[in-house]
Design a protein around this motif. Structure first.
Motif, PDB file in Angstrom:
ATOM      1  N   GLY A  99       0.744  -1.243  -0.117  1.00 25.17           N
ATOM      2  CA  GLY A  99       0.069   0.015  -0.156  1.00 25.17           C
ATOM      3  C   GLY A  99       0.962   1.411   0.013  1.00 25.17           C
ATOM      4  N   ALA A 100       2.004   1.211   0.767  1.00 25.17           N
ATOM      5  CA  ALA A 100       2.901   2.411   0.805  1.00 25.17           C
ATOM      6  C   ALA A 100       3.400   2.567  -0.765  1.00 25.17           C
ATOM      7  CB  ALA A 100       3.976   2.200   1.848  1.00 25.17           C
ATOM      8  N   GLU A 101       3.810   1.757  -1.195  1.00 24.27           N
ATOM      9  CA  GLU A 101       4.277   2.049  -2.676  1.00 24.27           C
ATOM     10  C   GLU A 101       3.175   2.505  -3.575  1.00 24.27           C
ATOM     11  OE1 GLU A 101       6.441  -1.304  -4.119  1.00 24.27           O
ATOM     12  OE2 GLU A 101       6.607  -0.474  -6.310  1.00 24.27           O
ATOM     13  N   ILE A 102       1.919   1.980  -3.487  1.00 24.24           N
ATOM     14  CA  ILE A 102       0.877   2.474  -4.280  1.00 24.24           C
ATOM     15  C   ILE A 102       0.552   3.905  -4.020  1.00 24.24           C
ATOM     16  CG2 ILE A 102      -1.553   2.171  -5.007  1.00 24.24           C
ATOM     17  CD1 ILE A 102      -0.738  -0.641  -4.174  1.00 24.24           C
ATOM     18  N   LEU A 103       0.677   4.239  -2.701  1.00 21.78           N
ATOM     19  CA  LEU A 103       0.421   5.563  -2.321  1.00 21.78           C
ATOM     20  C   LEU A 103       1.491   6.446  -2.670  1.00 21.78           C
ATOM     21  CD1 LEU A 103      -1.846   6.845  -0.519  1.00 21.78           C
ATOM     22  CD2 LEU A 103      -0.616   6.391   1.710  1.00 21.78           C
ATOM     23  N   GLU A 104       2.407   6.051  -2.529  1.00 17.98           N
ATOM     24  CA  GLU A 104       3.745   6.892  -2.962  1.00 17.98           C
ATOM     25  C   GLU A 104       3.440   7.411  -4.522  1.00 17.98           C
ATOM     26  OE1 GLU A 104       7.668   5.287  -1.736  1.00 17.98           O
ATOM     27  OE2 GLU A 104       8.455   6.576  -3.561  1.00 17.98           O
ATOM     28  N   ARG A 105       3.146   6.387  -5.350  1.00 14.96           N
ATOM     29  CA  ARG A 105       3.006   6.666  -6.918  1.00 14.96           C
ATOM     30  C   ARG A 105       1.689   7.658  -6.803  1.00 14.96           C
ATOM     31  NH1 ARG A 105       5.053   3.170 -10.776  1.00 14.96           N
ATOM     32  NH2 ARG A 105       6.333   1.638  -9.740  1.00 14.96           N
ATOM     33  N   ALA A 106       0.716   7.593  -6.047  1.00 18.72           N
ATOM     34  CA  ALA A 106      -0.255   8.444  -6.087  1.00 18.72           C
ATOM     35  C   ALA A 106       0.135  10.020  -5.462  1.00 18.72           C
ATOM     36  CB  ALA A 106      -1.336   7.963  -5.125  1.00 18.72           C
ATOM     37  N   GLY A 107       1.428  10.172  -5.308  1.00 18.46           N
ATOM     38  CA  GLY A 107       1.948  11.556  -4.937  1.00 18.46           C
ATOM     39  C   GLY A 107       1.430  11.737  -3.503  1.00 18.46           C
ATOM     40  N   GLY A 108       1.383  10.677  -2.390  1.00 21.57           N
ATOM     41  CA  GLY A 108       0.862  10.800  -1.181  1.00 21.57           C
ATOM     42  C   GLY A 108      -0.529  11.725  -1.042  1.00 21.57           C
ATOM     43  N   MET A 109      -0.759  11.904   0.329  1.00 19.35           N
ATOM     44  CA  MET A 109      -2.120  12.530   0.669  1.00 19.35           C
ATOM     45  C   MET A 109      -1.902  13.997   0.055  1.00 19.35           C
ATOM     46  SD  MET A 109      -3.863  10.269   2.227  1.00 19.35           S
ATOM     47  CE  MET A 109      -5.093  11.268   3.245  1.00 19.35           C
ATOM     48  N   ARG A 110      -3.273  14.513  -0.302  1.00 19.09           N
ATOM     49  CA  ARG A 110      -3.427  15.769  -0.868  1.00 19.09           C
ATOM     50  C   ARG A 110      -3.045  16.700   0.314  1.00 19.09           C
ATOM     51  NH1 ARG A 110      -8.616  16.634  -3.153  1.00 19.09           N
ATOM     52  NH2 ARG A 110      -8.419  14.855  -4.230  1.00 19.09           N
ATOM     53  N   GLY A 111      -2.417  18.016  -0.036  1.00 18.58           N
ATOM     54  CA  GLY A 111      -2.387  19.132   0.959  1.00 18.58           C
ATOM     55  C   GLY A 111      -1.500  18.677   2.172  1.00 18.58           C
ATOM     56  N   ASN A 112      -1.996  18.916   3.423  1.00 11.51           N
ATOM     57  CA  ASN A 112      -1.595  18.936   4.693  1.00 11.51           C
ATOM     58  C   ASN A 112      -2.064  17.425   5.322  1.00 11.51           C
ATOM     59  OD1 ASN A 112       0.549  20.943   4.338  1.00 11.51           O
ATOM     60  ND2 ASN A 112      -1.010  22.114   5.273  1.00 11.51           N
ATOM     61  N   ARG A 113      -2.943  16.792   4.585  1.00  6.88           N
ATOM     62  CA  ARG A 113      -3.731  15.681   5.135  1.00  6.88           C
ATOM     63  C   ARG A 113      -3.043  14.557   5.636  1.00  6.88           C
ATOM     64  NH1 ARG A 113      -6.803  17.663   1.127  1.00  6.88           N
ATOM     65  NH2 ARG A 113      -8.944  18.266   1.554  1.00  6.88           N
ATOM     66  N   SER A 114      -3.448  14.055   6.584  1.00 12.54           N
ATOM     67  CA  SER A 114      -2.732  12.647   6.904  1.00 12.54           C
ATOM     68  C   SER A 114      -3.589  11.441   6.851  1.00 12.54           C
ATOM     69  CB  SER A 114      -1.871  12.639   8.267  1.00 12.54           C
ATOM     70  OG  SER A 114      -2.859  12.919   9.412  1.00 12.54           O
ATOM     71  N   LEU A 115      -3.246  10.316   6.767  1.00  9.95           N
ATOM     72  CA  LEU A 115      -3.745   9.139   6.350  1.00  9.95           C
ATOM     73  C   LEU A 115      -4.463   8.662   7.855  1.00  9.95           C
ATOM     74  CD1 LEU A 115      -4.794   6.906   4.511  1.00  9.95           C
ATOM     75  CD2 LEU A 115      -2.808   5.743   5.078  1.00  9.95           C
ATOM     76  N   LYS A 116      -5.835   8.329   7.888  1.00  6.85           N
ATOM     77  CA  LYS A 116      -6.374   7.859   9.145  1.00  6.85           C
ATOM     78  C   LYS A 116      -6.646   6.321   8.851  1.00  6.85           C
ATOM     79  CE  LYS A 116     -10.540   8.805  11.853  1.00  6.85           C
ATOM     80  NZ  LYS A 116     -11.574   9.779  11.684  1.00  6.85           N
ATOM     81  N   ALA A 117      -7.257   6.061   7.772  1.00  4.10           N
ATOM     82  CA  ALA A 117      -7.254   4.404   7.534  1.00  4.10           C
ATOM     83  C   ALA A 117      -7.706   4.445   6.047  1.00  4.10           C
ATOM     84  CB  ALA A 117      -8.755   4.169   8.030  1.00  4.10           C
ATOM     85  N   TRP A 118      -7.685   3.091   5.468  1.00  8.69           N
ATOM     86  CA  TRP A 118      -7.795   2.896   3.941  1.00  8.69           C
ATOM     87  C   TRP A 118      -8.516   1.580   3.979  1.00  8.69           C
ATOM     88  CZ3 TRP A 118      -4.203  -0.692   1.762  1.00  8.69           C
ATOM     89  CH2 TRP A 118      -3.180  -1.270   2.515  1.00  8.69           C
ATOM     90  N   LEU A 119      -9.280   1.721   2.770  1.00  6.85           N
ATOM     91  CA  LEU A 119      -9.971   0.271   2.266  1.00  6.85           C
ATOM     92  C   LEU A 119      -8.985  -0.277   1.085  1.00  6.85           C
ATOM     93  CD1 LEU A 119     -13.675   1.688   2.066  1.00  6.85           C
ATOM     94  CD2 LEU A 119     -12.882  -0.130   3.446  1.00  6.85           C
ATOM     95  N   PRO A 120      -8.729  -1.461   1.213  1.00  7.41           N
ATOM     96  CA  PRO A 120      -7.882  -1.885   0.273  1.00  7.41           C
ATOM     97  C   PRO A 120      -8.369  -2.435  -1.206  1.00  7.41           C
ATOM     98  CG  PRO A 120      -8.150  -3.746   1.889  1.00  7.41           C
ATOM     99  CD  PRO A 120      -8.869  -2.611   2.364  1.00  7.41           C
ATOM    100  N   GLY A 121      -9.634  -2.526  -1.251  1.00  7.75           N
ATOM    101  CA  GLY A 121     -10.235  -3.091  -2.591  1.00  7.75           C
ATOM    102  C   GLY A 121     -11.671  -2.885  -2.654  1.00  7.75           C
ATOM    103  N   GLY A 122     -11.946  -1.799  -2.324  1.00 12.56           N
ATOM    104  CA  GLY A 122     -13.674  -1.290  -2.367  1.00 12.56           C
ATOM    105  C   GLY A 122     -14.302  -1.211  -1.203  1.00 12.56           C
ATOM    106  N   ALA A 123     -15.608  -0.825  -1.238  1.00 17.00           N
ATOM    107  CA  ALA A 123     -16.324  -0.505  -0.114  1.00 17.00           C
ATOM    108  C   ALA A 123     -16.759  -1.734   0.734  1.00 17.00           C
ATOM    109  CB  ALA A 123     -17.764   0.262  -0.402  1.00 17.00           C
ATOM    110  N   SER A 124     -16.843  -2.952   0.216  1.00 15.98           N
ATOM    111  CA  SER A 124     -16.949  -4.032   0.940  1.00 15.98           C
ATOM    112  C   SER A 124     -15.975  -4.764   1.263  1.00 15.98           C
ATOM    113  CB  SER A 124     -17.798  -4.942  -0.162  1.00 15.98           C
ATOM    114  OG  SER A 124     -16.879  -5.362  -1.188  1.00 15.98           O
ATOM    115  N   THR A 125     -14.811  -4.204   1.680  1.00 13.69           N
ATOM    116  CA  THR A 125     -13.529  -4.507   2.091  1.00 13.69           C
ATOM    117  C   THR A 125     -13.443  -3.823   3.450  1.00 13.69           C
ATOM    118  OG1 THR A 125     -11.908  -3.082   1.224  1.00 13.69           O
ATOM    119  CG2 THR A 125     -12.527  -5.364  -0.027  1.00 13.69           C
ATOM    120  N   GLY A 126     -12.529  -4.438   4.229  1.00 18.74           N
ATOM    121  CA  GLY A 126     -12.415  -3.971   5.781  1.00 18.74           C
ATOM    122  C   GLY A 126     -11.473  -2.911   6.051  1.00 18.74           C
TER     123      GLY A 126
END
Ligand SMILES: Cc1cc2nc3c(=O)[nH]c(=O)nc-3n(C[C@H](O)[C@H](O)[C@H](O)COP(=O)(O)O)c2cc1C
Ligand code: SF4
Length: 460
Positions: free
Chosen positions: A291-318
């Motif tokens: 996930g870290a590598e994918i997020l890095e490719r996405a340029g990280g979080m926008r602005g000054n935001r920090s990451l709280k949580a993430w869904l790995p593969g759609g709304a029906s995942t944990g």
């Protein structure tokens, strides 16, 4: 003039999706996307043929051994990209064929209504012949006489591109009677759905295809035994089928090696990110990319935001946490963390986002999309939404959170006809596990009468 404006618009939209330039994509490492162009234009038949197109089916028809295709798919262990990760080769080996068995159907699941998921669309809109070739190989292996692409109704552009590509393939002899003089007949139609999430569940999809209400069917029998119109039917996701030509052309060992030592699952994967990141989009990366590598490719979080949580593969995942970012994103690893790889498209949640409001939004979706067949899903999900609304407004009652726990548990695996209810339960259960205090903050009242008294019989 108007044509150039519309093609510019198309290109801009496409470029915002696959974020790897052509120069970084190669036939040996990017089987799904190496042919795609930087300008985002469609790879029509001429260009597809110049880029190894239909080579795989040419070889397979020459060999004339469907069992060899199944064996290669099994060895490669191509795991279904629709979300469940079931081995495509194994599924194909279980399809009834031979003897008196009628020839059946090869169905491509292109419903793609999972929130946060937009990978199949890219493949269909830009590279339709790869899917068609994958379907012909699937048909050959499963002795299917007809194929359907069950397409999400809103994918108007994909329908246009696929239909034109099917015409091209038919004209060139890759579809229809005796494909390329082989004696093998197979054709494909695009069927556009009316836009319901449940139509993506494979047996509801089959009911819908038959013109019936899209309720899931009881299993067994599985579609491979008795599917569309009672005939053996194979249902596979778009991305799964798009992997097949390269696997058959280059072999199981090559496919397995694509993921290196990241994971036991072979191949590459269309990963993606949506949410407040700098560059939301898609990348074809080795299976097991973190996930870290994918997020890095996405340029990280926008602005000054920090990451709280993430869904790995759609709304029906944990929900996963920032500490899970270093895990390889494959089916088994993510499963062990109490989530699912699902479609492999990450949805990021910024720190300031209320988890209660987010869950209320997601459960509204799941409640609306329930087919109504089973009680915990039909009645439990709207009840969940009601409780979440109360908590979000700070009007929750003592016991509401325990009630949410119970409603989610009632939707667990094996308790309902299909995986829609467990899919609705998983994000809620993981949100309650990781962010319980946010839900507790919404409780302001003692337990009310409505929760204590069962509804008297006869007054419902
Ligand atoms: C509610 C629900 C929605 C689904 N939606 C999709 C979908 O849009 N696309 C898809 O490929 N699979 C979807 N699936 C999974 C399919 O039932 C099935 O497992 C999949 O199409 C099999 O293909 P695969 O083995 O290639 O992954 C959904 C499942 C459920 C329970
Ligand atoms: S779990 Fe929900 S969507 Fe699935 S069959 Fe039951 S009511 Fe329908």
């Amino acid at each position: 003039m108007s044509e150039s404006i519309s093609s510019q618009r198309t290109s801009v939209r496409y470029r915002s999706r696959l974020l790897q330039p052509e120069a970084d994509r190669h036939p040996d490492t990017h089987p799904l996307t190496w042919r795609l162009r930087d300008d985002g234009e469609v790879i029509w038949l001429d260009e597809y043929l110049r880029k190894e197109g239909y080579q795989s089916i040419r070889n397979a028809l020459d060999n004339g051994d469907p069992q060899a295709i199944i064996a290669t798919m099994k060895d490669a262990n191509v795991r279904g990209r629709g979300g469940a990760g079931f081995s495509a080769g194994l599924k194909w080996s279980l399809t009834l064929q031979g003897g008196d068995m009628p020839r059946g159907y090869l169905i491509c699941n292109a419903d793609e209504m999972e929130p946060g998921t937009f990978k199949d669309r890219l493949l269909m809109e830009q590279q339709p012949h790869l899917l068609i070739e994958g379907m012909i190989l699937g048909a050959l292996a499963n002795n299917s006489f007809y194929g359907y692409i069950f397409l999400r109704g809103e994918y108007v552009e994909a329908a246009r591109v696929l239909n034109r590509a099917l015409d091209e393939a038919r004209e060139a002899g890759w579809l229809g009677a005796s494909i390329n003089g082989s004696g093998f007949d197979f054709d494909i139609a695009v069927h556009t759905g009316a836009g319901r999430y449940i139509c993506g569940e494979e047996t509801a999809l089959i009911n819908s295809l038959e013109g019936k209400r899209a309720n899931p069917r009881a299993k067994p029998p599985f579609p491979g035994q008795s599917g569309a119109w009672g005939k053996p039917s194979v249902v596979n996701n778009v991305e799964t089928l798009c992997n097949v030509p390269a696997v058959i052309l280059k072999g199981a060992d090559w496919y397995q090696a694509l993921s290196g030592d990241r994971t036991d699952d072979g191949g590459s994967k269309l990963y993606g990110v949506s949410g407040p990141v700098e560059k939301p989009g898609l990348w074809e990366l080795p299976m097991g990319t973190t996930g870290a590598e994918i997020l890095e490719r996405a340029g990280g979080m926008r602005g000054n935001r920090s990451l709280k949580a993430w869904l790995p593969g759609g709304a029906s995942t944990g929900f996963l946490l920032p500490e899970h970012l270093e895990l390889p994103l494959d089916f088994d690893t993510v499963g062990k963390e109490g989530s699912r790889l699902g479609t492999g498209l990450l949805t990021v949640v910024p720190q300031e986002q209320s988890m209660v409001a987010l869950m209320r939004n997601l459960e509204e979706f799941f409640a609306r999309e329930s087919c109504g067949w089973c009680t915990p899903c039909r009645d439990g999900l709207p009840w969940t939404v009601k409780l979440l609304w109360a908590l979000e407004l700070g009007q929750g009652e003592t016991g509401d959170i325990e009630l949410l726990d119970k409603l989610a548990a009632d939707c667990g695996p094996g308790l309902t006809f299909c995986a829609h209810a467990p899919g609705a339960a998983m994000p809620l259960q993981t949100a309650l596990k990781h962010f319980r205090q946010e839900f507790e903050q919404g409780v302001s009242k003692p337990r009310g009468k409505a929760h204590q008294d069962p509804i008297p019989v006869g007054e419902v």
